[in-house]
Scaffold this active site. Structure first.
Site, PDB file in Angstrom:
ATOM      1  CG  ASP A 189       1.247  15.349  19.506  1.00  0.00           C
ATOM      2  OD1 ASP A 189       0.501  16.187  18.981  1.00  0.00           O
ATOM      3  OD2 ASP A 189       1.963  15.588  20.496  1.00  0.00           O
ATOM      4  CG  ASP A 190       3.483  10.662  18.741  1.00  0.00           C
ATOM      5  OD1 ASP A 190       3.974  11.803  18.830  1.00  0.00           O
ATOM      6  OD2 ASP A 190       3.324   9.911  19.712  1.00  0.00           O
ATOM      7  CG  HIS A 239       5.884  15.549  17.756  1.00  0.00           C
ATOM      8  ND1 HIS A 239       6.004  16.321  18.895  1.00  0.00           N
ATOM      9  CD2 HIS A 239       5.372  14.370  18.177  1.00  0.00           C
ATOM     10  CE1 HIS A 239       5.580  15.625  19.943  1.00  0.00           C
ATOM     11  NE2 HIS A 239       5.203  14.434  19.533  1.00  0.00           N
ATOM     12  CG  HIS A 243       8.075  10.778  20.068  1.00  0.00           C
ATOM     13  ND1 HIS A 243       7.815  10.392  21.366  1.00  0.00           N
ATOM     14  CD2 HIS A 243       7.062  11.596  19.714  1.00  0.00           C
ATOM     15  CE1 HIS A 243       6.682  10.955  21.770  1.00  0.00           C
ATOM     16  NE2 HIS A 243       6.209  11.697  20.781  1.00  0.00           N
ATOM     17  CG  HIS A 350      -0.865  10.456  20.782  1.00  0.00           C
ATOM     18  ND1 HIS A 350      -1.388  10.635  22.035  1.00  0.00           N
ATOM     19  CD2 HIS A 350       0.413  10.878  20.843  1.00  0.00           C
ATOM     20  CE1 HIS A 350      -0.461  11.146  22.825  1.00  0.00           C
ATOM     21  NE2 HIS A 350       0.648  11.303  22.136  1.00  0.00           N
TER      22      HIS A 350
END
Ligand SMILES: *[C@@H]1O[C@H](CO)[C@@H](O)[C@H](O)[C@H]1NC(C)=O
Ligand SMILES: *[C@@H]1O[C@H](CO)[C@@H](O)[C@H](O)[C@H]1NC(C)=O
Ligand SMILES: *[C@@H]1O[C@H](CO)[C@@H](O)[C@H](O)[C@H]1NC(C)=O
Length: 460
Positions: A189-190, A239, A243, A350
């Protein structure tokens, strides 16, 4: 082309954004800390400490420091340049997907400010709001900060509102675990971050494919990394733009977060994802309904009553809250528990920080590859048995999902439909093969339906 001037402009934008990004990062980490305390409060008996375990031998090819040295503030290494460049017109490894569009050029005027919730009243957001028409979007108030602890009224109704971060409430449309036992749906993620390339190189060498849940504000910074992810066969999913915990936002803000990210991915890759992951797993029935109405299936991560969410806590190492060894111990107890499930599993990791990438390539992915019993590692769409082409609207062959499959969506919000599934309208025998249309329909979301039956068993 004035490449020099352009690069300079880009660098100064990047520098300005780096400061903002750090600030927001800290906000996000503070938020995660609250989510964790809220969810541990909701899980008496779940222990924060994991048994100490010996790290696996370090793969010397990775250039990763010893586990004991992986802590917040560790010295950073040089970041790696992309290994491959893919020209416009290159054919992606996704059946029926369009060829790569012309190289993405970042023009700040075309995008909302990075790492902030995009304005809810732009023409684009107004156009995307039309996608909600005809869908039942529950009229729930936004939560205070996405945690139970700060919002007793929302927390009291957590089960009714299907709130995952507050009690682990799920719905049958959520993707929570791969159906097959001993199968790990690998995801990061991210990103894309400056460290993603190091991870990609490792994944290529080990022939591991993953799902990348990309943040729109990062996609426009490092488009070439996203192109490499996609062209190497990894799956790309939305995503959000900045955030934030989505349950805290208004309907328009949620649409903006998803819409701008979807557009960034479309501009860079030429495709529009049909899946998304809510930051922090923060989803309730309102957020779900909006994501589904916009044609995106929510993907979270596995959670069991005994262990709580399958979160490696790798982000906590970067935040200075735990050590690399702590995170690795957490990961090992996740695996210990995962192998006793009757299903497979999905874990939160991540690619945003050097630390989280080092933990993955030096330790966790290593441990998974040498695990006994053997684990199958697959990107989430594959582990869910969703045909890869159905992960993007342009190549999707299911004419009932996403909701706008046969009519199309206005990806760029200019008032005209410009992304459409490659489904034949009922009664139409053939269509245009050169645009990727006309592939035969393949069962797609039935895996989701099958999930409903075991999702109940995974409730916190
Ligand atoms: C399962 O998770 C719990 C809590 O994190 C941990 O104490 C336990 O050791 C794990 N089980 C295995 C078999 O690793
Ligand atoms: C298919 O699409 C291509 C490119 O858009 C176009 O040139 C061609 O005429 C189309 N063919 C048919 C049969 O519609
Ligand atoms: C398409 O998606 C719907 C809804 O998600 C699912 O129920 C259906 O089985 C799928 N149809 C095909 C032909 O794959």
């Amino acid at each position: 082309m004035k490449l020099g001037a352009f690069t300079t402009a880009l660098l100064s934008i990047a520098a300005a954004n780096a400061i903002e990004f750090k600030r927001d990062d800290i906000l996000n980490v503070a938020h995660k800390r609250q989510v964790v305390s809220a969810s541990s409060a909701a899980r008496p008996g779940a222990s924060a400490t994991a048994p100490p375990a010996a790290p696996p031998p370090l793969d010397t090819g990775t250039g990763v420091p010893p586990l004991a040295s992986i802590t917040s503030g560790m010295p950073t290494q040089a970041t790696l340049a992309p290994t491959t460049s893919y020209p416009p017109g290159a054919t992606p490894p996704v059946k029926g997907a369009p060829v790569l569009p012309s190289a993405f050029v970042f023009s700040p005027a075309d995008w909302p400010a990075q790492d902030r919730v995009p304005p809810p009243d732009s023409p684009q957001v107004k156009a995307w709001m039309k996608e909600l028409e005809g869908h039942n979007i529950p009229n729930l108030n936004p939560t205070k900060d996405g945690t139970c602890a700060s919002d007793p009224a929302a927390a009291a109704a957590a089960a009714d509102r299907g709130w995952w971060t507050c009690g682990g409430h799920t719905r049958s449309t959520d993707v929570l675990a791969c159906p097959d036992k001993l199968t790990w749906g690998v995801s990061f993620d991210d990103g894309p971050s400056p460290y993603t390339q190091k991870l990609l190189n490792y994944l290529t060498e080990k022939q591991i494919l993953a799902t990348f849940f990309v943040v729109g504000s990062r996609v426009i910074e490092r488009p070439n990394v996203v192109v490499e992810e996609y062209m190497k066969g990894h799956e790309i999913s939305v995503h959000t733009w900045s955030h934030r915990p989505l349950t805290t936002l208004t309907n328009e803000q949620i649409v903006a977060e998803l819409g701008w990210t979807r557009l960034a991915i479309k501009r860079v890759l030429g495709v529009t994802p049909t899946t998304m992951r809510p930051p922090f797993g923060d989803i309730d029935d309102r957020v779900r309904a909006i994501a589904l109405a916009m044609g995106m299936v929510p993907i979270i991560w596995t959670s069991t009553p005994a262990t709580g969410p399958f979160d490696t806590n790798d982000w906590k190492v970067a935040a200075g809250m735990v050590t690399g060894q702590d995170s690795f111990n957490t990961f090992q107890s996740i695996f210990g528990n995962a192998t006793s499930l009757n299903t497979g599993f999905i874990v939160l990791q991540h690619d945003l920080y050097e630390i989280t990438v080092d933990l993955a390539i030096g330790y966790t992915l290593n441990a998974a590859q040498t695990h006994s019993p053997a684990l199958k590692m697959l990107p989430i769409g594959q582990c869910m048995k969703m045909p890869t082409e159905n992960l993007y609207i342009e190549s999707n062959t299911n004419n009932t999902f996403p909701s706008h499959a046969s009519t199309g969506i206005d990806t760029n919000g200019d008032g005209t439909l410009d992304a459409k599934s490659s489904v034949s309208a009922p009664g139409q025998g053939s269509s245009n093969g050169s645009s990727g249309f006309g592939t035969s329909p393949v069962p797609v979301m039935s895996a989701l339906a099958a999930l409903a039956s075991f999702a109940a068993g995974l409730l916190l």
